[in-house]
Design an enzyme around this catalytic site. Structure first.
Site, PDB file in Angstrom:
ATOM      1  CG  ASP A 103       3.224   5.451  -8.654  1.00  0.00           C
ATOM      2  OD1 ASP A 103       3.333   5.173  -7.440  1.00  0.00           O
ATOM      3  OD2 ASP A 103       2.411   4.870  -9.398  1.00  0.00           O
ATOM      4  CD  GLU A 168      -1.571   2.509  -5.764  1.00  0.00           C
ATOM      5  OE1 GLU A 168      -2.589   1.893  -5.397  1.00  0.00           O
ATOM      6  OE2 GLU A 168      -1.651   3.545  -6.474  1.00  0.00           O
TER       7      GLU A 168
END
Ligand code: NAG
Ligand code: NAG
Ligand code: NAG
Ligand code: NAG
Length: 425
Positions: A103, A168
């Site tokens: 991400d 994250e």
């Protein structure tokens, strides 16, 4: 076309190609490098949206198959975690985890010179895209290093896991946090992890051994509401003002302390930001509440109990009816030893030193997936081979130079080889 014009055109073409071709030919060659092609392909997947993560999973599945690695995808909390595995000659030895996250944070295209998910390369060889530094670069570098190690027929004793996390950037609540609690994670038998690091503006590179603790705090003030034409004394906005004032006073002090900090020691200072203020529903209605969300990060030297008292003292100062809710509150952040007691660190530091570079050790200003990995007792070092690079994490025009990217692979080949051939203690 007149003869003169043709002649002019001829000269323009000759001159342009003479002055441009040496540089751009070299760049053209680099752009054909399969590692660069893969990097740009990965960057073009807009993983700022979690609904696009499945494209990243497909991408990694294909990479695993091309490089001859085992592939697994897990969904510990709805979002995918990918694990690409190269089994070692001695798979009973604790394995090496090469972690990164799929991400990326969002990018507002209007703030960028080039579209943030186009992976445009300028004449200087700078690759522009969200994720070039955070952290799609290291993911491809790990993969390409393992591909090269395979091609060299080098035997690695330990198993290697290239792990790719979701979520994250939003705290790992649907990524690393639930994943480390699964039997599948335990079965990876990880002895040591490498994960994201910071860009370095000099010839040296950073290695982080601890993360700051992250707190996300929602403070709600309460007061008398009513018609916008009335003037009650106990209104919420007064309490919000007091709250902001006391927090900004503290922030002022932190700012002063930071003035003397350099990049390598930045993680040793606390930070505070008010990132959201919510309240109000109509132009003529006095709101009964306002909610403020603050982002605090504090270093290992700070006492968490004292910080807690500080936050509650702000709430008390704001006025009665003020409530505190922690969206995230990390009380402990374990450190990975960077001394003789940690053979992984000794090997890493020696490998980088032998390559002629220097590692500057420090505390990571942010809070990464390593925070959770270290807290369950697995040593982890934050590292990115990004020399001579201006950090543009979460900023517009995030980019990485093509030479820096390729050099990173050269660095990871011996680093991964040496870590994976570290004999058991
Ligand atoms: C690696 O091993 C394969 C198969 O044994 C062989 O064909 C190849 O030449 C070897 N490559 C190198 C770089 O030694
Ligand atoms: C933190 O401070 C409190 C008192 O404010 C003290 O009781 C506690 O032992 C301290 N913790 C550490 C780890 O120093
Ligand atoms: C705050 O205290 C005053 C005076 O005791 C009281 O009138 C008011 O209702 C309280 N406000 C809140 C939000 O608790
Ligand atoms: C890393 O290695 C260099 C070169 O041997 C040494 O000077 C340095 O102290 C080491 N750093 C740490 C933190 O161990």
């Amino acid at each position: 076309m007149a003869y003169n014009n043709l002649l002019l055109l001829f000269f323009v073409l000759v001159l342009t190609s003479a002055s441009m071709s040496p540089v751009s030919n070299e760049l053209q060659q680099k752009l054909k490098n399969p590692a660069v092609v893969k990097f740009r392909e990965y960057l073009r997947i807009d993983t700022s949206r979690s609904e696009h993560l499945h494209q990243a999973v497909e991408f990694w599945k294909r990479q695993a198959s091309e490089v001859g690695l085992d592939f697994a995808v897990y969904f510990p909390a709805g979002k995918p975690v990918c694990v690409l595995t190269r089994v070692g000659a001695n798979p009973a030895l604790p394995s090496i985890m090469l972690n990164s996250h799929m991400d990326v944070v969002e990018a507002d295209p209007t703030e960028w010179t080039y579209p943030p998910f186009a992976a445009h390369v300028d004449d200087d060889g700078n690759i522009f895209a969200r994720g070039t530094q955070d952290t799609k670069d290291i993911a491809i570098q790990y993969l390409e290093a393992v591909r090269r190690i395979n091609a060299q027929n080098v035997t690695l004793q330990r198993t290697i896991h290239i792990t790719l996390m979701p979520d994250e950037e939003t705290g790992g609540f649907q990524g690393i946090r639930p994943f480390i609690k699964t039997p599948e994670f335990k079965a990876l038998n990880i002895g040591f992890a490498l994960d994201e690091g910071g860009a370095s503006p000099t010839d040296d590179m950073f290695a982080t051994y601890q993360d700051r603790r992250a707190w996300s705090i929602a403070i709600t003030v309460n007061g008398v509401g009513g018609h916008g034409s009335t003037m009650a004394s106990d209104v919420a906005i007064k309490k919000l003002q007091r709250l902001i004032n006391v927090m900004m006073e503290y922030r002022e002090m932190l700012e002063k302390a930071l003035e003397s900090a350099d990049k390598a020691t930045y993680g040793l200072y606390p930070t505070l930001n008010i990132d959201m203020i919510n309240g109000g529903m109509a132009p003529n209605v006095i709101p009964e509440t306002f909610t403020l969300v603050a982002d605090m990060r504090f270093p290992p030297t700070e006492n968490a109990t004292d910080m807690l008292s500080l936050v509650y003292s702000w709430a008390a100062f704001a006025g009665n009816g003020t409530t505190v809710k922690f969206l995230r509150r990390e009380m402990e952040s374990l450190a990975t030893p960077i001394d003789e007691s940690n053979p992984y660190w000794v090997t890493m530091n020696k490998t980088i030193t032998d390559l002629g570079y220097r590692l500057i050790t420090g505390v990571c200003p942010g809070t990464t997936d390593m925070f959770d990995i270290r807290n369950i007792g697995i040593p982890a070092i934050g590292f990115a081979p990004e020399r001579w690079t201006i950090s543009r994490l979460h900023q517009p025009n995030e980019y990485l130079n093509i030479d820096v990217f390729l050099e990173g692979i050269d660095i990871y080949v011996p680093l991964i080889t040496n870590l994976a051939n570290l004999p058991e203690k």
